[in-house]
Design a protein around this motif. Structure first.
Motif, mmCIF file in Angstrom:
data_model
loop_
_atom_site.group_PDB
_atom_site.id
_atom_site.type_symbol
_atom_site.label_atom_id
_atom_site.label_comp_id
_atom_site.label_asym_id
_atom_site.label_seq_id
_atom_site.Cartn_x
_atom_site.Cartn_y
_atom_site.Cartn_z
ATOM 1 N N GLY A 283 25.864 41.087 53.789
ATOM 2 C CA GLY A 283 26.238 42.424 54.207
ATOM 3 C C GLY A 283 25.268 43.496 53.766
ATOM 4 N N ILE A 284 24.660 43.318 52.592
ATOM 5 C CA ILE A 284 23.696 44.317 52.102
ATOM 6 C C ILE A 284 22.447 44.319 52.970
ATOM 7 C CG2 ILE A 284 22.337 45.075 50.130
ATOM 8 C CD1 ILE A 284 25.392 45.321 49.796
ATOM 9 N N GLU A 285 21.891 43.143 53.233
ATOM 10 C CA GLU A 285 20.706 43.061 54.082
ATOM 11 C C GLU A 285 21.028 43.442 55.524
ATOM 12 O OE1 GLU A 285 18.985 39.206 53.727
ATOM 13 O OE2 GLU A 285 18.383 39.485 51.628
ATOM 14 N N MET A 286 22.271 43.194 55.935
ATOM 15 C CA MET A 286 22.704 43.492 57.297
ATOM 16 C C MET A 286 22.478 44.959 57.656
ATOM 17 S SD MET A 286 26.529 42.754 58.794
ATOM 18 C CE MET A 286 26.652 41.154 58.015
ATOM 19 N N SER A 290 17.288 43.978 62.161
ATOM 20 C CA SER A 290 17.022 44.237 63.563
ATOM 21 C C SER A 290 17.979 43.382 64.391
ATOM 22 C CB SER A 290 15.574 43.864 63.909
ATOM 23 O OG SER A 290 15.405 42.450 63.807
ATOM 24 N N LEU A 291 18.073 43.655 65.673
ATOM 25 C CA LEU A 291 18.957 42.851 66.512
ATOM 26 C C LEU A 291 18.446 41.423 66.643
ATOM 27 C CD1 LEU A 291 20.005 45.381 69.289
ATOM 28 C CD2 LEU A 291 20.915 45.041 66.979
ATOM 29 N N ASP A 327 25.525 48.382 66.361
ATOM 30 C CA ASP A 327 24.873 47.447 67.280
ATOM 31 C C ASP A 327 24.571 46.108 66.616
ATOM 32 O OD1 ASP A 327 22.819 48.448 65.697
ATOM 33 O OD2 ASP A 327 21.476 48.926 67.357
ATOM 34 N N VAL A 328 24.440 46.090 65.291
ATOM 35 C CA VAL A 328 24.288 44.822 64.575
ATOM 36 C C VAL A 328 25.588 44.024 64.662
ATOM 37 C CG1 VAL A 328 24.031 43.788 62.268
ATOM 38 C CG2 VAL A 328 22.461 45.582 63.032
ATOM 39 N N THR A 331 25.973 42.626 68.059
ATOM 40 C CA THR A 331 25.060 41.494 68.272
ATOM 41 C C THR A 331 25.575 40.240 67.576
ATOM 42 O OG1 THR A 331 23.194 43.015 68.493
ATOM 43 C CG2 THR A 331 22.668 40.718 68.016
ATOM 44 N N ILE A 332 26.205 40.391 66.411
ATOM 45 C CA ILE A 332 26.852 39.234 65.776
ATOM 46 C C ILE A 332 27.872 38.630 66.738
ATOM 47 C CG2 ILE A 332 28.405 38.502 63.918
ATOM 48 C CD1 ILE A 332 27.053 40.612 62.133
ATOM 49 N N ALA A 333 28.735 39.487 67.288
ATOM 50 C CA ALA A 333 29.775 39.007 68.202
ATOM 51 C C ALA A 333 29.164 38.366 69.451
ATOM 52 C CB ALA A 333 30.699 40.155 68.582
ATOM 53 N N GLU A 334 28.132 38.984 70.001
ATOM 54 C CA GLU A 334 27.488 38.432 71.192
ATOM 55 C C GLU A 334 26.852 37.073 70.909
ATOM 56 O OE1 GLU A 334 24.727 41.443 72.232
ATOM 57 O OE2 GLU A 334 26.272 42.897 72.810
ATOM 58 N N THR A 335 26.222 36.946 69.742
ATOM 59 C CA THR A 335 25.551 35.696 69.398
ATOM 60 C C THR A 335 26.558 34.580 69.163
ATOM 61 O OG1 THR A 335 23.790 37.007 68.364
ATOM 62 C CG2 THR A 335 23.835 34.644 67.871
#
Length: 354
Positions: A283-286, A290-291, A327-328, A331-335
């Protein structure tokens, strides 16, 4: 045509170490709701209506597979009479330790769940989410383990003194904390929680030696977990888990949160068909991902630990930081939606290609 599971079906199937329709994602939103509403964390947490509506909104927005009633860890020491320190965009923290001298432990009394405003808010939040979601989405409640709660009750230095040099007082505090933990967990389950996340960072060798944990806190954890009347997930809040994996499995918890300190393929191999895993996004690096980094990280995690079920994608610490860009999360959800569909046939194709 492939059957689409409900979030409840998806999570329960994964926790049974079987393959659901796709890898579940447990994005643990607590203070992140305040960011969505552009308001202070304190004002957000004090308004049950806002938290209920925002939990439901975030679940739909990010295709999340859980609702999360956690607000702040210090809500438990607040129930004991402690202070909570709020800032606008960070997790609330416990104020000065409740107990300034170890000799004050015998004077500590069990909180009344029915008179603590903070705990009552959580119970109301749980009931309201249950009314809204029914049995379609898991509702995750939270407790601090009796062994880890004293970090806030005493401060870390005094707690280490208690662990190593004052066994009688240590056992007295564990007994009191265990009763509180069981009462609090079971109250949340009765209000509608599906499962309880049992936060226990001090059980990790990242913080304390395994031998010391087994000598002191482990028996209390096993006894406490046995009295909780529902499924539990043990979470070491980013601490390493491999050295205590067998002990955690033997404690009869159903799910284990893990972080970046553990080798995911090794942990998957050792835990397969023994316990389900939740993790291990940083979570910290998140905050600065980037996407493309997001896509690579999520896909890699699915490749390393997703085959056969038993993986639930989550962050490694137990809450999505306020500063993570939306948007991160999208993108998690999309991936997960693209690469987490079972069966994970692409993993064999990728390995053959490499």
């Amino acid at each position: 045509m492939k059957t689409v599971m409900s979030s409840m079906e998806r999570v329960l199937t994964a926790m049974a170490n079987q393959e659901p329709d796709r890898v579940p994602q447990l994005l643990l939103f607590s203070l992140y709701g305040a960011r969505e509403l552009e308001m202070s964390v304190k004002d957000y947490f004090m308004d049950v209506d806002l938290v209920v509506n925002t939990q439901l909104m975030l679940q739909k927005k990010y295709h999340n597979d859980c609702l999360y009633t956690f607000t702040y860890a210090a809500i438990e020491t607040e129930a004991f009479g402690g202070e909570v320190l709020f800032v606008d965009d960070e997790p609330p923290n416990a104020g000065a330790p409740l107990i300034t001298s170890l000799e004050g432990i015998p004077s500590l009394t069990l909180p009344d769940l029915g008179t603590s405003p903070g705990l009552l808010r959580i119970l109301e939040l749980t009931r309201r989410l249950k009314q809204a979601a029914g049995d379609s989405i898991p509702i995750i409640g939270v407790v601090m383990s009796p062994f880890s709660l004293p970090i806030m009750q005493l401060g870390f230095e005094k707690y280490l003194e208690l662990i190593y040099f004052r066994p009688k007082l240590f056992n007295q505090l564990m007994a009191l904390n265990s009763v509180f933990c069981v009462n609090w967990a079971n109250a949340q389950l009765a209000a509608g929680a599906t499962a309880i996340c049992y936060f226990n960072p001090l059980a990790s060798p990242t913080i304390i030696e395994k031998a010391t944990y087994l000598k002191t806190g482990y028996a209390c954890d096993c006894q406490t977990l046995a009295k909780i009347k529902g499924p539990t997930a043990t979470h070491l809040a980013s601490g390493i888990v491999l050295p205590v994996l067998d002990e955690i499995i033997n404690s009869k918890t159903a799910l284990l949160g893990f972080g970046q300190g553990d080798d995911a393929p090794v942990l998957k191999a050792r835990s397969r068909n023994r316990i389900a895993l939740a993790g291990n996004l940083n979570g910290i690096e998140m905050v600065n991902w980037s996407l493309e980094k997001t896509r690579i990280t999520v896909k890699t995690l699915i490749r390393q630990a997703g085959v056969g079920g038993g993986l639930l994608i989550s962050d490694s610490h137990g809450e999505i930081p306020y500063q993570v860009p939306s948007d991160v999360l999208a993108t998690i959800a999309e991936t997960v939606g693209e690469w987490g569909q079972y069966p994970l046939e692409w993993i064999g194709a990728d390995q053959d290609a490499s």
